[in-house]
Design a protein around this motif. Sequence first.
Motif, PDB file in Angstrom:
ATOM      1  N   GLU A 112       1.051  -0.971   0.051  1.00  0.00           N
ATOM      2  CA  GLU A 112      -0.083   0.237  -0.161  1.00  0.00           C
ATOM      3  C   GLU A 112       0.619   1.501   0.277  1.00  0.00           C
ATOM      4  O   GLU A 112       2.049   0.826   0.535  1.00  0.00           O
ATOM      5  N   THR A 115       0.418   7.521   2.774  1.00  0.00           N
ATOM      6  CA  THR A 115      -0.729   8.644   2.925  1.00  0.00           C
ATOM      7  C   THR A 115      -0.593  10.086   2.883  1.00  0.00           C
ATOM      8  O   THR A 115      -1.643  10.734   2.074  1.00  0.00           O
ATOM      9  N   GLU A 116       0.437  10.447   3.682  1.00  0.00           N
ATOM     10  CA  GLU A 116       0.426  11.715   3.778  1.00  0.00           C
ATOM     11  C   GLU A 116       1.295  12.355   2.500  1.00  0.00           C
ATOM     12  O   GLU A 116       1.305  13.709   2.134  1.00  0.00           O
ATOM     13  N   PRO A 118       1.574  10.718  -0.730  1.00  0.00           N
ATOM     14  CA  PRO A 118       1.457   9.992  -1.932  1.00  0.00           C
ATOM     15  C   PRO A 118       1.981   9.454  -2.688  1.00  0.00           C
ATOM     16  O   PRO A 118       1.542   9.612  -4.342  1.00  0.00           O
ATOM     17  N   ALA A 121       2.504   6.222  -5.285  1.00  0.00           N
ATOM     18  CA  ALA A 121       0.389   5.681  -5.607  1.00  0.00           C
ATOM     19  C   ALA A 121       0.488   4.424  -6.373  1.00  0.00           C
ATOM     20  O   ALA A 121       0.074   3.909  -6.856  1.00  0.00           O
ATOM     21  N   GLU A 317      -1.279  15.704   1.793  1.00  0.00           N
ATOM     22  CA  GLU A 317      -2.155  15.151   2.594  1.00  0.00           C
ATOM     23  C   GLU A 317      -1.687  15.191   4.020  1.00  0.00           C
ATOM     24  O   GLU A 317      -1.595  14.315   5.085  1.00  0.00           O
TER      25      GLU A 317
END
Length: 1001
Positions: A112, A115-116, A118, A121, A317
């Motif tokens: 994965e 998130t902070e 990305p 990604a 993020e």
Amino acid sequence: MSAIFFYDEKRAYHGERPQQEDLALWQEYGTLADSNTLINALSSASHGSCFVNTHGPFFPSNAWPALLYFLQNGGNLVSLGNMPFSQPCPLFKDLNIHEMLAIDNSDAQSIEAGTEYPLLADKTHLFQAQASTCGFVLMPTKHKDCPKESSSSGPMDARIYPLITANDTAGRAIAAPVVLIENHRGIFAGSRWLFANIDSSALFWEQGGGEALLDWAKSCAKGTTEIWIKPDFACYYPSEVPTYSLQLEALRPNACCQWQIEITTRYAGKVILQETLALTTHINGPVFHRSTLPTVILHGYYAIHCKAISAFGEVREMRQGFWGRDHRLLEEGQPLSAGRDYFTRGGKPVPIVGMTYMASDVHRKFLQLPNPAAWDEDMAEFARMGINYIRTGIWTAWRQIMFADGHAQEAALRAIDAFLHCAKRHNLETCFTFFTFTPETWEGHNPYLDPRAIAAQKRFISAIVSRHKNTSYVHWDLINEPSMFNPEQIFLGPRSVQDPVEIAAFRNWLQQQHSDINIWQQRWGQSPTSLPDWHTVLPPNAQEVAFNPTEISPKQHGIWLDYTLFTQAMHKRWVNDLRSTLSAIAPQRLVTVGQDEALGMQRPSPMFFADEVDYTNVHSWWLNDDLAWDSIFSKTPNKPSLVQETGIMHIESPNGRSKRSETELAYMLERKYAYAFINGGAGAVQWLWNINYHMDNINESHIGACRADGTRKPEAMISEDYGSFFKTLAPLMKNRQLEDIAVIYPFSNDYGNRRFALEATQRLVRVMQYELKMPVRAISEYKLSDLDHAPAKLIIIPSPHALSQAARDWIQQCKTPILLTGPCDLDAYWQRCSPLLSESATCNLQREEVLHIGSQKYRASFGGNKIAKLCKGNASTQLQTSGNLLWCPLPLEMNERTEPLLALYQAAMDWAGISAPFHWLSGEQPGVFAQKLSFEQGALWILVNESGQEEAISFSDKANNMVYSLTLASQRAVLFATDAEGKVTARLRKHKVSHHLAGTH
């Protein structure tokens, strides 16, 4: 952007090497350097360049100074390969990476993106979940915010973020194969480092790994931009209007650009404000934006999400939040209560499986830089894991919270408010700690005695507690790991400040016992010339006391016992004083003191201050060979004892590398949890959820359930296993049956200047609980009346030599069988007195002695400096009895041989008519701890294997004739519960335990 790609076909390489088209691509967009050209390439690189290391651990050491200079002067870094920069020696330490530990990610099932950041990604396909990787132990902080505070945090010079995580089947991140390190301060300020800690596979190159490295180099070459979003307060009162600020700073010129930012605030799941703006960073410092919410605050939680996109395409993020104070949430539910052994809530047992927690982002700065969103997310996970207790508080920077005596900072107080809201939202009990090691003095001098210091301390704690006098799920810890008195000499035992207040208090305390100076001259062996009057009585300094029998310079002796007892009395008085302040504000809330392994260290002991608190604690850190002793001798008769901190301190091999693997650390934690529940222990609290790498402290950089990058170490799974098990088991834990044997801890020995009570009692526990499988409980020499209320069937006093007169008087009137070892005619000051047995004739001990027990003859050996320290009660080789007293003249606990001690304890048990509660049928015993905790409706069985071999064991319960069989892995623990009939009802980790009635198989 210019990039330097280091690849050398002649240098060692782990994994598949890059393909020719990758080398051509790198050469097209940058410089391709080998070992011969690397130094020149680094030296001639332009500011803002990025160096790409493709050889992982294998880096030419002659080029290392050039790389460091490059990174300190505008350069950035991308590294591919597991254990980077670790060959031919640990070069990585110069990058503020203290250690790299291999990760067992065999349970990983999926990949994965972070998130902070990305950033990767669209690159998850390049990675395999179970590929070998490592975890970084970061130590970028080299200074203290508060230089005089041992527990001080430090500057947050660097931050680490997971870009790729390997997750298990439950979605828990157990490894971060790719991490980003952002250097915000220090010698690498502004430099950005991306580490792909995997050995490249053919698939990696086939699916675009070479191009990905180029993209990552471009991203890192932009340098670091620091972004914060911060509410003015973490908690607002209803009808107030909240304001937050956004702060951006480009830390190098090439990072300057425009950012498009979207900030969304939600309440109860609904968007109440969405703001879009553009900010342009520059090299002259941070840029700010402030915004006010166009509505008044209501009760409840407000979530803030910030998305920032740079002109370069970088995405960030971030999450934040704040609370509208919710009195109903804080006050609903019943407070925690403390019984004899366990905590209860509403009459129901609450075995503690807890976690120490400040914050996973800024650690000990959580009250200065609060982030309720991070707290709420972590606490939700705690609740899912079965964690039911959070330990938090103030470990440093008290003057930043209350700079002026009596005037606490509102922002910090509201951060505490928000923290307690988050905990209560997830039904987590919070233990909030006010001070650490020695309390802050403000303008006072002696931290425990100066009236001005104590008055300031009361104002400080009142400012916090007064806001939560009705909050149901919080209680208070006055101080973490107290030491007396000198703040500059903590953990060492009694250390005097030598201030007028302490001197007067010491004299007054002595005079309350005996006002005649002649008494003290006799006790301390002082002449009227050396101690003529009270004006010459001063607290002793440790260097003035003879702790070693071979010291030949003039030293003080007996005074050390009384000074140590004085420090205990003063600590108890301080606790009582501050507790009175707390109770006047919040009378129904628990109060405790979070002491560590102070017993045997002459520091404040729960056995002296237990009456002033609702429960006591031990922090099981260092005594890993004596963890059962740790729990037993911190448990006082009438109060719960909690292992309030447990974890594993970092130890190194002689070459400076970590001695233990992550798996070994997890196994040790499992054993520590198990020992936390023996003998009526109330539970355990792990230190710490997230490794704190923002301290100038190697231990803190290693200790924690989660790595610096936020992924879970195997230790986190241990806490979850115990949380799940005891959540199921809790209803059983009522009315525990006490141990038949009580052991008196000889404080007159331990607090004197010839100490061996620690060793004697530890040896007793090892033989009794491991060899004979017989549980014992601890009693203080200075509070023997506890046995009048809860009598034992056998009392053991192990090799005390010195005993107080009060203890001697109690022994002579006691009717319970007592086993005493060693001399019986020495008072607390090691002076001859009336013997407990007429056969006493104390004399010197020899290296080899003999003892007859029954018809057997046993050898006892006293090596090292034992013959210099110890005596024997007489020259007899026989056990002797007088009424209820069984006497072994030899101080047998101090001998090196186990056999005579086994025989002695077995003889004493037979004499008292007691035996272990179960029969051991098979399996090696010496390294296996086994105990049955009996309750009204069943039992909890705790087994721990400290040996290096797996043990197949079986034993039968004498109470119901049930036979249990199981396999106990090396270094592991097994816990299981049974009902009143002996049937197994619950098991830790569902470990296989078979059972049957004896004679039915």
